[in-house]
Design an enzyme around this catalytic site. Structure first.
Site, PDB file in Angstrom:
ATOM      1  CB  THR A   3      -0.936   0.012   1.219  1.00 27.78           C
ATOM      2  OG1 THR A   3      -1.822  -1.107   1.134  1.00 27.78           O
ATOM      3  CG2 THR A   3      -1.763   1.288   1.255  1.00 27.78           C
ATOM      4  CE  LYS A  29      -5.637  -1.216   1.594  1.00 28.06           C
ATOM      5  NZ  LYS A  29      -4.346  -1.916   1.713  1.00 28.06           N
ATOM      6  CE  LYS A  54       1.813   2.363   4.848  1.00 35.02           C
ATOM      7  NZ  LYS A  54       1.384   1.633   3.613  1.00 35.02           N
TER       8      LYS A  54
END
Length: 307
Positions: free
Chosen positions: A111, A186, A254
């Site tokens: 990711t 995502k 994050k």
């Protein structure tokens, strides 16, 4: 200690030589499913002891550098932490690209940002290597069961080549558009996840405060319009005050940083997501950055040990 992966039915495919870089809680079982599906897998991990452990468990090879892992591979996969980690394993004399042959394919399950996907895809193209950004959803349990959902960016011809391999550890692989589209999808996923999780945490705390039997409440709510994967999986653990990590606060912070940076670029308005990001930051500031993201509940609920 070995790490079990759950048995699944693997479609019959032609065995390929594959490299897998990054054996964290997701990568370890994903690489294991590839091996059990009949592929020849060489792994690399920054912690060599974990690579050796995987190699012993699945009777496959491990390498000392990403370049060595990729040297004989037709397809290379990576699942690492962030943009910088991805660049570190992909570029340079010991990076995967240095060992990859023209015509090979790199599939990135990290990711990361859409920008790094486009950057590395362009570099790979200069060496006649194809690139797909393919972030995953489903958590550690999904990886162990081989039931992940994968959202991809790249070219259709590369996707058709990648899909049979990815289905070793997935229940769905979808091409969303050109390079970077997987990462953007995502981000959409993470926005939806934290919104659902915050709503669930508030509802659970409200119900407890109101004196409801929340186990009974979850049973009925899960069968109605409020039902969701988050309710089914995180509701019971919130009630139990069990915040052992499946996906940590630190990793979600994050991911939400990536979302915030992209929103600045595209002008999207994310008022609720920004507030929830602040909630996660509070948890991290309390020293709980390695708890599961369901620890959002701790900011709202009364401790069972209080009073």
């Amino acid at each position: 200690m070995s790490y079990a992966i759950e048995a699944k039915h693997y479609d019959s495919v032609t065995p390929q030589k594959v490299a897998f870089i990054g054996l964290g809680v997701m990568g370890y079982p994903m690489a294991g499913h590839l091996a059990q599906a009949g592929h020849q897998v060489t792994v690399y991990n920054r912690n060599q002891a974990r690579a050796q452990q995987w190699s012993t468990q699945f009777q496959q090879e491990w390498a000392c550098t990403p370049a060595q892992a990729a040297a004989q591979a037709q397809v290379v996969m990576a699942c690492v932490g962030n943009d910088d980690d991805l660049r570190a394993v992909f570029l340079g004399p010991d990076g995967a690209l240095a060992g990859m042959k023209a015509g090979s394919l790199f599939i990135d399950h990290t990711t990361a940002s859409a920008q790094v996907a486009r950057e590395l895809s362009a570099i790979a193209a200069d060496q006649h290597v194809s690139f797909i950004d393919a972030p995953i959803s489903g958590g550690q349990a999904g990886a162990q069961k081989g039931m992940l959902s994968i959202m991809c960016g790249g070219q259709e011809k590369d996707m058709e080549r990648a899909r049979p391999l990815m289905m070793s550890y997935a229940q769905a692989c979808t091409l969303m558009g050109p390079t970077g589209s997987g990462q953007l999808c995502k981000m959409v996923n993470q926005i939806a996840v934290v919104g659902l999780l915050q709503g669930l945490a508030e509802a659970m705390a409200f119900g407890e405060q109101a004196g409801l039997d929340m186990e009974r409440a979850l049973s009925v709510l899960s069968k109605g319009a409020a039902g969701s994967w988050q309710m089914d999986t995180k509701g019971p653990t919130m009630l139990a005050r069990d915040f052992q990590p499946g996906f940590t606060v630190n990793w979600m912070l994050k991911d939400l940083d990536l979302v915030a940076q992209e929103a600045l670029r595209n002008g999207a308005q994310l008022p609720a997501t920004r507030l929830i990001q602040e909630q996660f930051a509070k948890i991290a500031a309390q020293g709980h950055q390695n708890l599961d993201i369901s620890a959002l509940f701790t900011l709202l609920a009364h401790s069972r040990d209080a009073g």
